[in-house]
Scaffold this motif. Structure first.
Motif, mmCIF file in Angstrom:
data_model
loop_
_atom_site.group_PDB
_atom_site.id
_atom_site.type_symbol
_atom_site.label_atom_id
_atom_site.label_comp_id
_atom_site.label_asym_id
_atom_site.label_seq_id
_atom_site.Cartn_x
_atom_site.Cartn_y
_atom_site.Cartn_z
ATOM 1 N N VAL A 6 1.053 -1.695 -0.041
ATOM 2 C CA VAL A 6 0.325 -0.008 -0.126
ATOM 3 C C VAL A 6 0.839 1.294 -0.284
ATOM 4 C CG1 VAL A 6 -1.611 1.096 1.143
ATOM 5 C CG2 VAL A 6 -1.891 -0.654 1.595
ATOM 6 N N ILE A 7 1.033 2.033 -1.215
ATOM 7 C CA ILE A 7 1.449 2.970 -0.691
ATOM 8 C C ILE A 7 1.319 4.358 -0.997
ATOM 9 C CG2 ILE A 7 3.598 4.361 -2.785
ATOM 10 C CD1 ILE A 7 3.583 2.178 -4.043
ATOM 11 N N ASP A 8 0.657 5.055 -0.508
ATOM 12 C CA ASP A 8 0.664 6.792 -0.874
ATOM 13 C C ASP A 8 0.352 7.509 -1.518
ATOM 14 O OD1 ASP A 8 0.152 9.563 -0.412
ATOM 15 O OD2 ASP A 8 1.265 9.855 1.551
ATOM 16 N N GLU A 9 -1.129 7.648 -2.511
ATOM 17 C CA GLU A 9 -1.111 7.451 -3.620
ATOM 18 C C GLU A 9 0.028 9.309 -4.148
ATOM 19 O OE1 GLU A 9 -1.522 6.099 -7.174
ATOM 20 O OE2 GLU A 9 -1.630 4.175 -5.876
ATOM 21 N N GLU A 10 -0.759 10.385 -3.943
ATOM 22 C CA GLU A 10 -0.079 11.745 -3.527
ATOM 23 C C GLU A 10 1.304 11.544 -3.280
ATOM 24 O OE1 GLU A 10 -2.212 14.244 -5.099
ATOM 25 O OE2 GLU A 10 -3.864 12.408 -4.502
ATOM 26 N N LEU A 11 1.950 10.570 -2.383
ATOM 27 C CA LEU A 11 3.653 10.538 -2.641
ATOM 28 C C LEU A 11 3.674 9.871 -3.755
ATOM 29 C CD1 LEU A 11 6.470 11.673 -0.687
ATOM 30 C CD2 LEU A 11 5.706 9.268 0.355
ATOM 31 N N LEU A 12 3.399 9.375 -4.426
ATOM 32 C CA LEU A 12 4.577 8.405 -5.393
ATOM 33 C C LEU A 12 3.275 9.264 -7.068
ATOM 34 C CD1 LEU A 12 4.892 5.386 -7.133
ATOM 35 C CD2 LEU A 12 2.415 4.913 -6.746
ATOM 36 N N LYS A 13 2.106 9.587 -7.106
ATOM 37 C CA LYS A 13 2.244 11.013 -8.647
ATOM 38 C C LYS A 13 2.893 11.788 -8.203
ATOM 39 C CE LYS A 13 -2.955 9.773 -8.411
ATOM 40 N NZ LYS A 13 -3.838 11.358 -8.043
ATOM 41 N N GLU A 14 3.273 13.081 -6.925
ATOM 42 C CA GLU A 14 4.337 13.845 -6.842
ATOM 43 C C GLU A 14 5.682 13.521 -7.779
ATOM 44 O OE1 GLU A 14 6.322 17.088 -4.052
ATOM 45 O OE2 GLU A 14 4.513 15.734 -3.078
ATOM 46 N N ALA A 15 6.377 12.127 -6.997
ATOM 47 C CA ALA A 15 7.502 10.953 -7.609
ATOM 48 C C ALA A 15 7.671 10.904 -8.786
ATOM 49 C CB ALA A 15 7.832 10.165 -6.358
ATOM 50 N N MET A 16 6.668 10.689 -9.561
ATOM 51 C CA MET A 16 6.275 10.404 -10.767
ATOM 52 C C MET A 16 6.622 11.680 -11.688
ATOM 53 S SD MET A 16 3.770 7.480 -11.465
ATOM 54 C CE MET A 16 4.162 6.794 -12.492
ATOM 55 N N LEU A 18 8.187 14.342 -10.411
ATOM 56 C CA LEU A 18 9.601 14.870 -10.326
ATOM 57 C C LEU A 18 10.565 14.532 -10.834
ATOM 58 C CD1 LEU A 18 9.378 15.730 -6.010
ATOM 59 C CD2 LEU A 18 9.317 18.061 -7.788
ATOM 60 N N THR A 19 9.950 13.196 -11.138
ATOM 61 C CA THR A 19 11.334 12.182 -11.574
ATOM 62 C C THR A 19 11.273 12.090 -13.194
ATOM 63 O OG1 THR A 19 10.072 10.224 -11.500
ATOM 64 C CG2 THR A 19 12.260 11.312 -9.387
ATOM 65 N N ASN A 20 9.757 12.853 -13.684
ATOM 66 C CA ASN A 20 9.668 12.220 -15.269
ATOM 67 C C ASN A 20 9.717 10.740 -15.631
ATOM 68 O OD1 ASN A 20 9.229 14.594 -15.755
ATOM 69 N ND2 ASN A 20 11.281 14.597 -15.952
ATOM 70 N N ALA A 21 9.404 9.701 -14.500
ATOM 71 C CA ALA A 21 9.654 8.392 -14.520
ATOM 72 C C ALA A 21 7.592 7.980 -15.252
ATOM 73 C CB ALA A 21 9.211 7.642 -13.099
ATOM 74 N N LYS A 22 7.617 6.747 -16.496
ATOM 75 C CA LYS A 22 6.597 6.757 -16.563
ATOM 76 C C LYS A 22 5.631 5.965 -16.105
ATOM 77 C CE LYS A 22 8.679 8.538 -20.646
ATOM 78 N NZ LYS A 22 8.359 9.837 -20.472
ATOM 79 N N THR A 23 6.439 5.104 -15.118
ATOM 80 C CA THR A 23 5.050 4.116 -15.122
ATOM 81 C C THR A 23 5.390 3.766 -13.182
ATOM 82 O OG1 THR A 23 6.911 2.140 -14.797
ATOM 83 C CG2 THR A 23 5.617 2.285 -16.759
ATOM 84 N N LYS A 24 4.757 3.530 -12.554
ATOM 85 C CA LYS A 24 5.235 3.207 -10.890
ATOM 86 C C LYS A 24 6.391 2.649 -10.512
ATOM 87 C CE LYS A 24 -0.227 3.570 -9.609
ATOM 88 N NZ LYS A 24 -1.276 3.014 -9.451
ATOM 89 N N LYS A 25 5.764 1.549 -11.687
ATOM 90 C CA LYS A 25 7.635 0.331 -10.842
ATOM 91 C C LYS A 25 8.770 1.065 -11.190
ATOM 92 C CE LYS A 25 9.872 -3.865 -12.850
ATOM 93 N NZ LYS A 25 9.594 -4.528 -13.947
ATOM 94 N N ASP A 26 8.885 2.207 -12.450
ATOM 95 C CA ASP A 26 10.659 2.667 -12.797
ATOM 96 C C ASP A 26 10.327 3.319 -11.559
ATOM 97 O OD1 ASP A 26 10.330 1.672 -15.057
ATOM 98 O OD2 ASP A 26 9.680 3.476 -16.009
ATOM 99 N N VAL A 27 9.401 4.040 -10.757
ATOM 100 C CA VAL A 27 9.747 5.635 -9.797
ATOM 101 C C VAL A 27 9.909 4.651 -8.893
ATOM 102 C CG1 VAL A 27 7.453 5.611 -9.171
ATOM 103 C CG2 VAL A 27 8.680 7.620 -8.519
ATOM 104 N N ILE A 28 9.412 3.315 -8.177
ATOM 105 C CA ILE A 28 9.918 2.761 -7.060
ATOM 106 C C ILE A 28 11.714 2.219 -6.821
ATOM 107 C CG2 ILE A 28 9.134 0.289 -5.549
ATOM 108 C CD1 ILE A 28 6.588 1.190 -6.577
#
Length: 66
Positions: A6-16, A18-28
């Motif tokens: 379970v991951i904080d969706e807002e935090l994940l969206k912000e990380a994506m 900021l990093t220009n990651a295309k997928t959740k897997k990439d940002v993690i």
């Protein structure tokens, strides 16, 4: 390895964003890589003052094989 977390969706969206990651897997994966690198750097910082260096060491002589 597959896992469910379970991951904080807002935090994940912000990380994506900021990093220009295309997928959740990439940002993690990026986050885990940076975590490991930061912890390794921290471990190196713990060595400060514990290593004695030879003041007159000449690396150029080592390159020449002398």
């Amino acid at each position: 390895m597959r896992t469910n977390v379970v991951i904080d969706e807002e935090l994940l969206k912000e990380a994506m964003k900021l990093t220009n990651a295309k997928t959740k897997k990439d940002v993690i994966n990026l986050a885990l890589k940076e975590l490991v690198e930061n912890l390794k750097r921290k471990n190196l910082a713990d060595l400060k003052g514990k290593i004695n260096f030879i003041e007159d060491y000449n690396y150029k002589l080592m390159r020449e094989g002398k």
